[in-house]
Design a protein around this motif. Structure first.
Motif, PDB file in Angstrom:
ATOM      1  N   GLY A  63       0.813  -1.206   0.000  1.00  0.00           N
ATOM      2  CA  GLY A  63       0.000   0.000   0.000  1.00  0.00           C
ATOM      3  C   GLY A  63       0.846   1.255   0.000  1.00  0.00           C
ATOM      4  N   GLY A  64       2.160   1.078   0.045  1.00  0.00           N
ATOM      5  CA  GLY A  64       3.078   2.202   0.018  1.00  0.00           C
ATOM      6  C   GLY A  64       3.319   2.698  -1.392  1.00  0.00           C
ATOM      7  N   ARG A  65       4.019   3.817  -1.498  1.00  0.00           N
ATOM      8  CA  ARG A  65       4.298   4.431  -2.797  1.00  0.00           C
ATOM      9  C   ARG A  65       5.078   3.478  -3.701  1.00  0.00           C
ATOM     10  NH1 ARG A  65       7.160   8.311  -1.082  1.00  0.00           N
ATOM     11  NH2 ARG A  65       5.740  10.083  -1.277  1.00  0.00           N
ATOM     12  N   ASP A  66       6.182   2.911  -3.177  1.00  0.00           N
ATOM     13  CA  ASP A  66       7.068   2.096  -4.008  1.00  0.00           C
ATOM     14  C   ASP A  66       6.355   0.890  -4.604  1.00  0.00           C
ATOM     15  OD1 ASP A  66       9.006   3.884  -3.219  1.00  0.00           O
ATOM     16  OD2 ASP A  66       9.930   2.553  -1.748  1.00  0.00           O
ATOM     17  N   SER A  67       5.645   0.149  -3.758  1.00  0.00           N
ATOM     18  CA  SER A  67       5.007  -1.076  -4.254  1.00  0.00           C
ATOM     19  C   SER A  67       3.808  -0.764  -5.146  1.00  0.00           C
ATOM     20  CB  SER A  67       4.592  -1.975  -3.087  1.00  0.00           C
ATOM     21  OG  SER A  67       3.645  -1.344  -2.243  1.00  0.00           O
ATOM     22  N   THR A  68       3.112   0.329  -4.877  1.00  0.00           N
ATOM     23  CA  THR A  68       1.993   0.718  -5.735  1.00  0.00           C
ATOM     24  C   THR A  68       2.490   1.145  -7.114  1.00  0.00           C
ATOM     25  OG1 THR A  68       0.761   1.473  -3.776  1.00  0.00           O
ATOM     26  CG2 THR A  68      -0.044   2.200  -5.926  1.00  0.00           C
ATOM     27  N   TRP A  69       3.584   1.896  -7.143  1.00  0.00           N
ATOM     28  CA  TRP A  69       4.211   2.314  -8.402  1.00  0.00           C
ATOM     29  C   TRP A  69       4.703   1.084  -9.176  1.00  0.00           C
ATOM     30  CZ3 TRP A  69       4.294   5.343 -12.180  1.00  0.00           C
ATOM     31  CH2 TRP A  69       5.437   5.713 -12.902  1.00  0.00           C
ATOM     32  N   THR A  70       5.235   0.110  -8.456  1.00  0.00           N
ATOM     33  CA  THR A  70       5.704  -1.124  -9.096  1.00  0.00           C
ATOM     34  C   THR A  70       4.560  -1.844  -9.791  1.00  0.00           C
ATOM     35  OG1 THR A  70       7.488  -1.403  -7.478  1.00  0.00           O
ATOM     36  CG2 THR A  70       6.806  -3.364  -8.678  1.00  0.00           C
ATOM     37  N   LEU A  71       3.404  -1.933  -9.127  1.00  0.00           N
ATOM     38  CA  LEU A  71       2.245  -2.588  -9.739  1.00  0.00           C
ATOM     39  C   LEU A  71       1.792  -1.851 -10.995  1.00  0.00           C
ATOM     40  CD1 LEU A  71      -0.042  -3.565  -6.711  1.00  0.00           C
ATOM     41  CD2 LEU A  71       1.220  -5.110  -8.211  1.00  0.00           C
ATOM     42  N   LEU A  72       1.757  -0.516 -10.924  1.00  0.00           N
ATOM     43  CA  LEU A  72       1.322   0.265 -12.077  1.00  0.00           C
ATOM     44  C   LEU A  72       2.278   0.087 -13.256  1.00  0.00           C
ATOM     45  CD1 LEU A  72      -0.776   2.275 -13.138  1.00  0.00           C
ATOM     46  CD2 LEU A  72       0.693   4.128 -12.302  1.00  0.00           C
ATOM     47  N   VAL A 232       5.525  10.584  -9.371  1.00  0.00           N
ATOM     48  CA  VAL A 232       4.929   9.280  -9.071  1.00  0.00           C
ATOM     49  C   VAL A 232       3.670   9.445  -8.235  1.00  0.00           C
ATOM     50  CG1 VAL A 232       5.259   7.134  -7.786  1.00  0.00           C
ATOM     51  CG2 VAL A 232       7.052   7.962  -9.324  1.00  0.00           C
ATOM     52  N   ASP A 233       3.716  10.300  -7.215  1.00  0.00           N
ATOM     53  CA  ASP A 233       2.543  10.517  -6.366  1.00  0.00           C
ATOM     54  C   ASP A 233       1.333  10.943  -7.191  1.00  0.00           C
ATOM     55  OD1 ASP A 233       3.989   9.810  -4.167  1.00  0.00           O
ATOM     56  OD2 ASP A 233       3.961  11.786  -3.214  1.00  0.00           O
ATOM     57  N   LYS A 234       1.545  11.875  -8.107  1.00  0.00           N
ATOM     58  CA  LYS A 234       0.436  12.362  -8.932  1.00  0.00           C
ATOM     59  C   LYS A 234      -0.143  11.252  -9.808  1.00  0.00           C
ATOM     60  CE  LYS A 234       2.000  17.187  -9.162  1.00  0.00           C
ATOM     61  NZ  LYS A 234       2.523  18.259 -10.055  1.00  0.00           N
ATOM     62  N   LYS A 235       0.733  10.402 -10.348  1.00  0.00           N
ATOM     63  CA  LYS A 235       0.267   9.327 -11.236  1.00  0.00           C
ATOM     64  C   LYS A 235      -0.528   8.273 -10.470  1.00  0.00           C
ATOM     65  CE  LYS A 235       2.511   7.687 -14.690  1.00  0.00           C
ATOM     66  NZ  LYS A 235       1.677   8.192 -15.811  1.00  0.00           N
ATOM     67  N   ILE A 236       0.004   7.821  -9.344  1.00  0.00           N
ATOM     68  CA  ILE A 236      -0.714   6.754  -8.627  1.00  0.00           C
ATOM     69  C   ILE A 236      -1.964   7.284  -7.924  1.00  0.00           C
ATOM     70  CG2 ILE A 236       1.292   5.251  -8.416  1.00  0.00           C
ATOM     71  CD1 ILE A 236       1.728   6.201  -5.593  1.00  0.00           C
ATOM     72  N   GLN A 237      -1.967   8.562  -7.574  1.00  0.00           N
ATOM     73  CA  GLN A 237      -3.185   9.158  -7.021  1.00  0.00           C
ATOM     74  C   GLN A 237      -4.260   9.250  -8.091  1.00  0.00           C
ATOM     75  OE1 GLN A 237      -1.730  12.872  -5.450  1.00  0.00           O
ATOM     76  NE2 GLN A 237      -0.817  11.907  -3.648  1.00  0.00           N
ATOM     77  N   ALA A 238      -3.867   9.709  -9.272  1.00  0.00           N
ATOM     78  CA  ALA A 238      -4.833   9.891 -10.361  1.00  0.00           C
ATOM     79  C   ALA A 238      -5.329   8.565 -10.920  1.00  0.00           C
ATOM     80  CB  ALA A 238      -4.208  10.732 -11.468  1.00  0.00           C
ATOM     81  N   GLU A 239      -4.437   7.599 -11.074  1.00  0.00           N
ATOM     82  CA  GLU A 239      -4.803   6.357 -11.750  1.00  0.00           C
ATOM     83  C   GLU A 239      -5.268   5.246 -10.820  1.00  0.00           C
ATOM     84  OE1 GLU A 239      -2.337   5.014 -14.952  1.00  0.00           O
ATOM     85  OE2 GLU A 239      -1.339   6.957 -15.166  1.00  0.00           O
ATOM     86  N   LEU A 240      -4.790   5.268  -9.562  1.00  0.00           N
ATOM     87  CA  LEU A 240      -5.111   4.156  -8.657  1.00  0.00           C
ATOM     88  C   LEU A 240      -5.782   4.597  -7.356  1.00  0.00           C
ATOM     89  CD1 LEU A 240      -1.816   2.067  -9.076  1.00  0.00           C
ATOM     90  CD2 LEU A 240      -3.982   1.790 -10.281  1.00  0.00           C
ATOM     91  N   GLY A 241      -6.080   5.887  -7.237  1.00  0.00           N
ATOM     92  CA  GLY A 241      -6.736   6.364  -6.026  1.00  0.00           C
ATOM     93  C   GLY A 241      -5.878   6.253  -4.784  1.00  0.00           C
ATOM     94  N   TRP A 242      -4.561   6.264  -4.981  1.00  0.00           N
ATOM     95  CA  TRP A 242      -3.615   6.101  -3.860  1.00  0.00           C
ATOM     96  C   TRP A 242      -3.680   7.296  -2.919  1.00  0.00           C
ATOM     97  CZ3 TRP A 242       0.966   8.681  -2.334  1.00  0.00           C
ATOM     98  CH2 TRP A 242       1.780   7.981  -1.446  1.00  0.00           C
ATOM     99  N   ARG A 243      -3.583   7.040  -1.629  1.00  0.00           N
ATOM    100  CA  ARG A 243      -3.564   8.110  -0.625  1.00  0.00           C
ATOM    101  C   ARG A 243      -2.259   8.054   0.172  1.00  0.00           C
ATOM    102  NH1 ARG A 243      -8.222   7.814   3.349  1.00  0.00           N
ATOM    103  NH2 ARG A 243      -8.084   5.561   3.030  1.00  0.00           N
ATOM    104  N   ASN A 244      -1.709   9.215   0.448  1.00  0.00           N
ATOM    105  CA  ASN A 244      -0.469   9.302   1.221  1.00  0.00           C
ATOM    106  C   ASN A 244      -0.776   9.109   2.705  1.00  0.00           C
ATOM    107  OD1 ASN A 244       2.093   9.998   2.279  1.00  0.00           O
ATOM    108  ND2 ASN A 244       2.463  11.384   0.560  1.00  0.00           N
ATOM    109  N   TYR A 245       0.124   8.419   3.394  1.00  0.00           N
ATOM    110  CA  TYR A 245      -0.072   8.088   4.812  1.00  0.00           C
ATOM    111  C   TYR A 245       0.874   8.889   5.707  1.00  0.00           C
ATOM    112  CZ  TYR A 245       3.028   5.162   2.193  1.00  0.00           C
ATOM    113  OH  TYR A 245       3.954   4.743   1.273  1.00  0.00           O
TER     114      TYR A 245
END
Length: 366
Positions: A63-72, A232-245
């Motif tokens: 659920g972190g930035r790195d692993s979410t970016w890896t999935l994308l 990266v934050d902007k991309k995963i937020q826009a495309e995957l609904g990722w939220r910063n913790y």
């Protein structure tokens, strides 16, 4: 990076060994046509190995930035079919859990969640607190590594994506983070109250079995890409609904406690130093910005102490007494490190021949 790092050394030009390691990694993973050509070959090999199978690659996700970016990247950029693997050690934040499920649903990929035996895992974590070394979160890192390898074998997958980027996270000094299966077992046998039964440990035989028999390869996929966290934050937020913790690796409440409170205040370890140093070298931060970022001690949430103490079934006083134990090192316990030192010459030769990563030699034996 400065002399608060026990293993740092400087050459005649005033350059430290961590810059040397960074240079080795930049040469190994260049962001130019050579790197792109190697990535193309790697992806072709992964797709070929995945023919006739349900998945091409195993990706750990927290659920972190790195692993979410890896999935994308795996799905959208590389066109692969990943199996996402989540390790639940009992410390997940609600935001992290939401990030994991959002990413998997939007990308339409399968998620395998391994839930650790809480009583056993908590006892191992408690043992590491008693051992009084900085490696208190190593059991989690080792367990997810083992779970992914076992799933790879089960699914017939030959590749695992590691979501670590040396360009943003740097290279951890071995005195800040050391891990091996023998070390975990010795700490648990010394300080634990229950024998290891279900814990997913990773010993020397496991390494030999997975690497040489099953031919499973761990790929640090993020090293093949530029990694500007803001982009990266902007991309995963826009495309995957990722939220910063709120902070690097704060997706786990225990890791948040370790990085913000335990490491800087007990061990004088501030992981912002390795991260900021890496981002200076990668051009994402100036030295002045990096120094400004570490001028104050790592901020922490005081309520975390009570929360963590309660999770360990301890009073705050009992927990603080545990935290106040004299500092020790992995060298105070049994591990594979003496064997690694004994094998220095063949490891050096193997690293120069490309059989094992050169970084491993430089970090542990250089």
């Amino acid at each position: 990076m400065d002399t608060t790092v026990p293993t740092i050394r400087f050459d005649q030009n005033g350059e430290c060994n961590f810059c040397e390691m960074h240079d080795v990694m930049e040469a190994r993973y260049p962001l130019d046509e050579r790197g792109k050509a190697e990535l193309d070959r790697l992806v072709a090999d992964i797709k070929k190995a995945g023919e006739g199978k349900k998945y091409d690659v195993i990706c750990g996700t927290s659920g972190g930035r790195d692993s979410t970016w890896t999935l994308l990247l795996a799905c959208k950029t590389l066109g692969l079919r990943p199996l996402a693997v989540h390790f639940d050690n009992g410390w997940n934040s609600a935001i992290a859990v939401s990030n994991v499920h959002n990413a998997c649903e939007i990308l339409d990929i399968d998620l395998e969640t391994y839930v650790a035996d809480w009583d056993e895992f908590r006892d191992i974590q408690h043992a590491f607190l008693k051992a009084s070394t900085p490696d208190v979160e190593v059991p989690t890192d080792v367990a997810i590594h083992t779970v992914m390898h076992k799933l790879a074998v089960k699914e017939g997958v030959k590749y695992i994506f590691n979501g670590h980027s040396f360009r943003t996270e740097g290279i951890a000094p071995k005195d800040w983070t050391y891990m091996d299966g023998r070390y975990i077992r010795d700490v648990q046998e010394t300080f634990g109250t229950v024998p290891i039964k279900d814990f997913q440990n990773f010993n020397l035989w496991d390494y030999l079995k997975f690497h040489f028999i099953h031919r499973v390869k761990v790929v640090p996929i993020l090293n093949y890409f530029p990694y500007d966290k803001r982009v990266v934050d902007k991309k995963i937020q826009a495309e995957l609904g990722w939220r910063n913790y709120g902070g690097h690796h704060h997706e786990s409440t225990y890791t948040k406690f370790i990085q913000s409170y335990l490491l800087p205040r007990k061990f004088h370890v501030d992981k912002r130093r390795t991260e900021n140093s890496a981002m200076i070298r990668s051009g994402y931060m100036t030295r002045e910005e990096a120094l400004d970022g570490v001028k104050d001690i790592y901020p922490y949430d005081p309520t975390l102490i009570g929360y963590v103490a309660e999770k360990f079934n301890l009073t705050v006083d009992q927990f603080n007494e545990l935290v106040d134990r004299p500092v020790k090192s992995f060298r105070d316990y049994k591990s594979y490190y003496p064997l690694i030192r004994l094998m220095k010459l063949p490891i050096d030769i193997a690293s120069r021949l490309g059989i094992i990563p050169r970084l491993l030699y430089l970090k542990f034996l250089g």
